[in-house]
Design a protein around this motif. Structure first.
Motif, short mmCIF file in Angstrom:
data_model
loop_
_atom_site.label_atom_id
_atom_site.label_comp_id
_atom_site.label_asym_id
_atom_site.label_seq_id
_atom_site.Cartn_x
_atom_site.Cartn_y
_atom_site.Cartn_z
N GLY B 179 37.99 39.52 24.88
CA GLY B 179 39.26 39.57 25.60
C GLY B 179 39.28 38.80 26.91
N VAL B 180 38.20 38.08 27.24
CA VAL B 180 38.22 37.29 28.46
C VAL B 180 38.92 35.96 28.16
CG1 VAL B 180 36.82 36.20 30.25
CG2 VAL B 180 36.05 38.32 29.18
N ASP B 181 40.04 35.72 28.84
CA ASP B 181 40.77 34.48 28.61
C ASP B 181 40.46 33.53 29.76
OD1 ASP B 181 42.44 32.47 28.06
OD2 ASP B 181 44.19 33.71 27.63
N PHE B 182 39.66 32.50 29.46
CA PHE B 182 39.23 31.61 30.53
C PHE B 182 40.34 30.68 31.01
CE2 PHE B 182 35.34 32.94 28.54
CZ PHE B 182 34.52 33.16 29.62
N GLY B 183 41.43 30.63 30.26
CA GLY B 183 42.50 29.71 30.61
C GLY B 183 43.55 30.32 31.53
N THR B 184 43.53 31.62 31.72
CA THR B 184 44.59 32.22 32.52
C THR B 184 44.04 32.75 33.84
OG1 THR B 184 44.25 34.37 31.51
CG2 THR B 184 45.90 32.98 30.50
N GLY B 185 44.97 33.15 34.71
CA GLY B 185 44.58 33.70 36.01
C GLY B 185 44.59 32.63 37.08
N ASN B 186 44.60 33.09 38.34
CA ASN B 186 44.57 32.10 39.42
C ASN B 186 43.15 31.58 39.60
OD1 ASN B 186 43.13 34.05 40.88
ND2 ASN B 186 45.02 34.93 41.69
N LEU B 187 43.01 30.65 40.53
CA LEU B 187 41.73 29.97 40.69
C LEU B 187 40.60 30.96 40.92
CD1 LEU B 187 40.45 27.13 40.90
CD2 LEU B 187 40.66 27.38 43.37
N ARG B 188 40.87 31.98 41.75
CA ARG B 188 39.82 32.94 42.09
C ARG B 188 39.38 33.71 40.84
NH1 ARG B 188 40.28 37.88 43.85
NH2 ARG B 188 38.35 38.77 44.63
N GLN B 189 40.39 34.12 40.05
CA GLN B 189 40.06 34.88 38.84
C GLN B 189 39.27 34.02 37.85
OE1 GLN B 189 44.10 35.91 38.09
NE2 GLN B 189 43.79 38.08 38.61
N ARG B 190 39.71 32.77 37.73
CA ARG B 190 39.00 31.90 36.79
C ARG B 190 37.58 31.66 37.24
NH1 ARG B 190 42.82 27.11 34.48
NH2 ARG B 190 44.77 28.23 34.63
N LEU B 191 37.43 31.42 38.55
CA LEU B 191 36.07 31.21 39.07
C LEU B 191 35.21 32.43 38.79
CD1 LEU B 191 36.55 29.42 42.50
CD2 LEU B 191 35.50 28.53 40.42
N GLN B 192 35.82 33.60 38.91
CA GLN B 192 35.07 34.83 38.66
C GLN B 192 34.59 34.89 37.21
OE1 GLN B 192 37.31 38.44 38.93
NE2 GLN B 192 35.61 39.53 39.91
N LYS B 193 35.51 34.52 36.29
CA LYS B 193 35.15 34.56 34.87
C LYS B 193 34.00 33.60 34.58
CE LYS B 193 39.83 35.72 33.52
NZ LYS B 193 41.12 35.14 33.10
N TYR B 194 34.09 32.39 35.16
CA TYR B 194 32.99 31.45 34.92
C TYR B 194 31.72 31.90 35.64
CZ TYR B 194 35.67 28.17 32.21
OH TYR B 194 36.39 27.59 31.19
N GLY B 195 31.93 32.63 36.73
CA GLY B 195 30.78 33.18 37.46
C GLY B 195 29.96 34.10 36.57
#
Lengths: 562, 309
Positions: B179-195
């Motif tokens: 359920g982790v969508d790497f394409g959505t969210g603001n920059l901070r959220q995306r960075l967190q997911k890639y983190g």
């Protein structure tokens, strides 16, 4: 005099209060092949590291007792001499290679020994010829298959001319064909080259008969040190699982007899012929409806894949018009050689990749339009590496994480899942600190909290011991009994016949055979050991239990029944 | 795509050379454009590099590097006339632009920009050739005599890249299905997911590096002085190629010092080649640069030549 002698050896890893090896006594003679087995965490790998001289040198810790190699205490050996006398091949083919090319890799150990150049050339040339690595000489190690990598690891160790070769589960990451290749090499190294080999294995079907002696470990101790046949009988009495099917079958038939236990299919067929001559072969090809254990034909399929084509960006055509219907409420195993498209099919079913032609209907819904991040509501997917799942600090958070991602609330499902998978005592621990079997259960729980109707597993038994496999099989059985569907890709035939109901055989991107598990009896390569043993005989034998009931229920057997 | 970028055994002439020979040739292709600014030399060297790439079946690889290199080259071409108003031949006047104001675009500045762009492409070409024609183990093998620790480090790092790529994509797939969508969210959220992914990779590389260290220890690494396994036969072709590369370097340095390979851009474009000596040095340098390619062409064509060199 024994080549290797270990006396009353006890070892503690640093900062551990429990010994990892306790009161170990082993003697290995020149030219012997010793098989060491045991469950996860029984101390097998620690023993391998000890034998290879890596303990305590690399790991530290406390050690008592003596380890003599060729009559001299190992402690007194110079490091160089020690590592050239004992070579070790590890489990993971990926992580033990150092150099980028095949020839460079073989040379690495020789350079470390400081050998003169001429000697290095000779050894590298010989070992490459013997292991048939010459065609791959200039290849990058990254481009090799898992089996080739493991062969290379073996070659680089043999080039160092060890007196003792230790193999720590060398085939646990390989498919059966590559594994057979490694075992053939092990056999010829032992039988023809005279190498002394200590083989640590959990996959016993192909190596049990090669061993001169079997050592079974439990809790850091050696609980059995005997010839394989004897060990099979002993284990049967003690209820231990480390016996391959043929040996288990015959040991069960004659648990008290003194006659040798047949260990291979060939010996077994002779023994069967002698004691229970086959009746004229009955019609073997039973109509599928009579062998099928559930009336699946009538059910509406859960998955309907039609005309799937998939080509990877670099040009490999992995799916070639595959069509498949899978019924709900069954455990389906997908078998096939490497590169037959098993993993691709699983990824297509999971929606990680989308078919370029054809479509997949999951419960009637076309999955092509769904993003991977939406698929998790419909299915759970367990990849080969449970570590891919572990991003949270505790087991409990790991489960909640999935629910949060899908915006679901925890209505007790996390607690229930932890209970079912025996994770409750571990709920507050960091998943990274758990054993591999526990990590897998955490990963499994983390995908099952959404209660998907379909569970997809990629090689779930890889690296699991008999006990963990049995637990996994039982758990998957529960899911199926509750109406769920499980599809798993595996190389583990015994697991497929023990727990699977339906089998799909893939070859070159298409389905070559599909039906109830009994179709495996007719297969040449995919027939489990027991089916090979009973080939051409009456009865529907795939497992030891089926074999025993056939023999006991049919004509009387010469030996005493166990 | 990626496979074009790296060494693959293509059985080409350049790949058959001793590492020292191919390295000296590539050094010439790299260094010449660095200290020459003469447009004729630069164009010729770029063309020679291209010819080498095409005859070595590295065209696809070169194109891949070009897609990266073309933009800086174009930028050099465009920025120089905008920033430099030197030169006498005015082509046109630009209306006032924000930040830089009105500019005079001169032919000289445009030419200088074009030459700098070309220089950049020539350097990219040398690197593309290096990556596609030189087996990294052979170079590390060559270096290992002098600096084996660094050579080993390079080798280990090289091995890690494909493993990490594979692990990254596997972990990404798994997290997507959770359920982790790497394409959505603001920059901070995306960075967190890639983190999270990064953390996974870090942990698994740490675990992996321990295993590798153990395997190295078991193979007697660091148990005393090492010897070095180098199995690179030296053939006539290696001498020919190294000599011509050295000749090209030496001749062009000499020509540059003596002013035969100089070119004036400002205030007005000078003559392309000055006199007989200018032509002589140009031809000599180009011949030295092309000689290995000519030999390579013959090597591919005539088995007799192949057997002799």
């Amino acid at each position: 005099m024994a080549l290797l002698e270990i006396e009353d050896l006890t070892y503690y890893y640093p900062e551990r209060s429990e010994p990892s090896l306790e009161q170990i006594n082993i003697q290995v003679s020149e030219g012997e092949l010793l098989l060491v087995t045991g469950g996860s965490g029984s101390g097998k790998s620690t023993l391998a590291r000890l034998l290879a001289g890596l303990i305590p040198e690399f790991y530290g810790g406390k050690i008592w007792g003596s380890y003599r190699l060729a009559g001299a205490e190992l402690k007194g050996w110079r490091r160089r001499a020690r590592h050239s006398a004992v070579g070790i091949v590890f489990q993971d083919p990926e992580r033990q290679l150092v150099m980028t090319s095949v020839e460079g890799e073989i040379a690495f150990g020789l350079e470390n020994l400081g050998l003169p150049r001429r000697e290095m050339f000779r050894r590298a040339a010989e070992v490459m010829t013997f292991l048939n690595l010459l065609p791959l000489r200039d290849q990058f190690t990254t481009h090799l298959s898992g089996g080739e990598k493991q062969k290379l690891a073996l070659a680089s160790v043999i080039a160092m001319h060890p007196r003792i070769l230790i193999l720590d589960e060398p085939t646990s990451q390989l498919d059966p064909v590559a594994a057979a290749d490694i075992f053939n090499l092990v056999e010829s190294l032992n039988r023809e080259m005279g190498y002394t080999i200590i083989l640590i294995e959990q996959r016993l079907e192909r190596c049990y008969h090669l061993a001169d002696r079997l050592i079974i470990m439990e809790g850091g101790r050696i609980i059995c040190d005997a010839a394989p046949g004897e060990a099979a009988r002993w284990q049967l009495r003690k209820g231990l699982p480390f016996i391959p099917p043929v040996a288990r079958f015959f040991a069960s038939l004659s648990s008290g007899a003194d006659s040798p236990v047949p260990l291979t299919v060939r010996e077994g067929r002779r023994e069967l012929q002698r004691t229970a001559p086959a009746s004229p072969a009955p019609p073997d090809h039973l109509p599928l409806s009579t062998v099928s254990r559930s009336s699946t034909q009538k059910k509406e399929p859960l998955i309907r894949a039609s005309g799937l084509w998939y080509t990877y960006p670099e040009g490999t055509e992995a799916m070639k018009g595959l069509s498949l219907e899978l019924p709900p409420g069954e455990l389906i195993t997908i078998l096939g050689p490497n590169a037959s498209g098993k993993s691709t099919l699983l990824k297509l079913l999971a929606g990680i990749i989308k078919p370029q032609r054809g479509k997949i209907l999951l419960q009637g819904q076309d999955t092509r339009g769904l993003a991977p991040s939406q698929m998790g509501r419909y299915l759970g997917y367990l990849s080969q590496n449970p570590n891919d799942y572990l991003t949270r600090d505790t087991v409990e958070e790991e489960l909640k994480f999935t629910l949060d991602n899908f915006g679901l609330s925890d209505n007790g499902v996390c607690a229930e899942m932890m209970k079912r998978l025996a994770l409750e005592p571990l709920r507050g621990l960091n998943p990274r600190d758990l054993s591999s079997g526990e990590r897998q259960r955490v990963a499994l729980a983390s995908v099952l909290v959404t209660e998907p109707p379909l569970l997809l597993l990629d090689e779930p038994t890889r690296g699991l011991d008999y006990r963990l496999k049995r637990e996994l099989g039982r758990f998957l059985g529960e899911i199926v009994a509750a109406g769920g569907t499980v599809v798993l890709v595996t190389h583990d035939l015994e697991f497929a016949v023990d727990y699977g109901e339906r089998v799909v055989l893939l070859f070159d991107g298409t389905v070559v055979s599909e039906g109830p598990r009994e179709i495996l009896r007719e297969s040449i390569f995919y027939a489990p050991q027991m089916a090979r043993l009973f080939r051409g005989r009456a009865g529907n034998v795939l497992t030891v239990e089926e074999g025993l009931s056939t023999i006991n229920g049919g004509r009387a057997y010469g030996g005493r029944s166990g | 795509m990626l496979k074009h970028l790296y060494y693959r055994d293509r059985g080409t002439f350049l790949q058959s050379l001793h590492p020292a020979a191919i390295l000296s040739y590539l050094a010439a292709l790299l260094l010449l454009p660095l200290f020459l600014t003469h447009p004729l030399y630069l164009v010729s060297i770029l063309l020679a590099g291209l010819l080498a790439a095409f005859t070595a079946e590295a065209a696809a690889g070169w194109c891949a590097y070009l897609t990266v290199g073309l933009w800086p080259a174009l930028l050099l071409l465009l920025m120089n006339p905008l920033l430099s108003s030197n030169g006498h031949t005015v082509l046109f006047l630009l209306p006032p632009l924000p930040f830089i104001g009105g500019r005079t675009i001169t032919l000289e500045a445009l030419c200088y920009g074009a030459v700098m762009g070309m220089r950049f492409l020539a350097i990219i070409t040398a690197f593309a050739l290096y990556n596609t024609q030189v087996h990294p183990d052979r170079v590390t093998g060559l270096l290992s005599r002098f600096a084996w620790k660094s050579a080993l480090l390079v080798s280990l790092a090289t091995r890690m890249i494909p493993t990490l790529t594979r692990e990254l994509s596997a972990a990404r797939e798994v997290q997507q299905l959770r359920g982790v969508d790497f394409g959505t969210g603001n920059l901070r959220q995306r960075l967190q997911k890639y983190g999270w992914l990064l953390e996974l990779l870090l942990v698994s590389s740490l675990e992996g590096s321990l295993q590798t260290a153990e395997a190295m220890q078991a193979r007697a690494f660091g148990s005393g002085p090492r010897s070095s396994y180098l199995r690179n036969p030296v053939r006539l072709r290696d001498y020919l190629c190294s000599c011509s590369a050295l000749a090209a370097l030496f001749l062009s340095i000499y020509a540059r010092v003596r002013g035969y390979a100089d070119f004036t851009f400002y205030p007005q474009l000078g003559r392309l080649v000055d006199g007989v000596s200018g032509w002589f040095f140009y031809s000599a340098v180009m011949l030295s640069i092309l000689l290995p390619l000519i030999i390579g062409w013959g090597w591919q064509r005539w088995p007799y030549l192949r057997s002799k060199i």
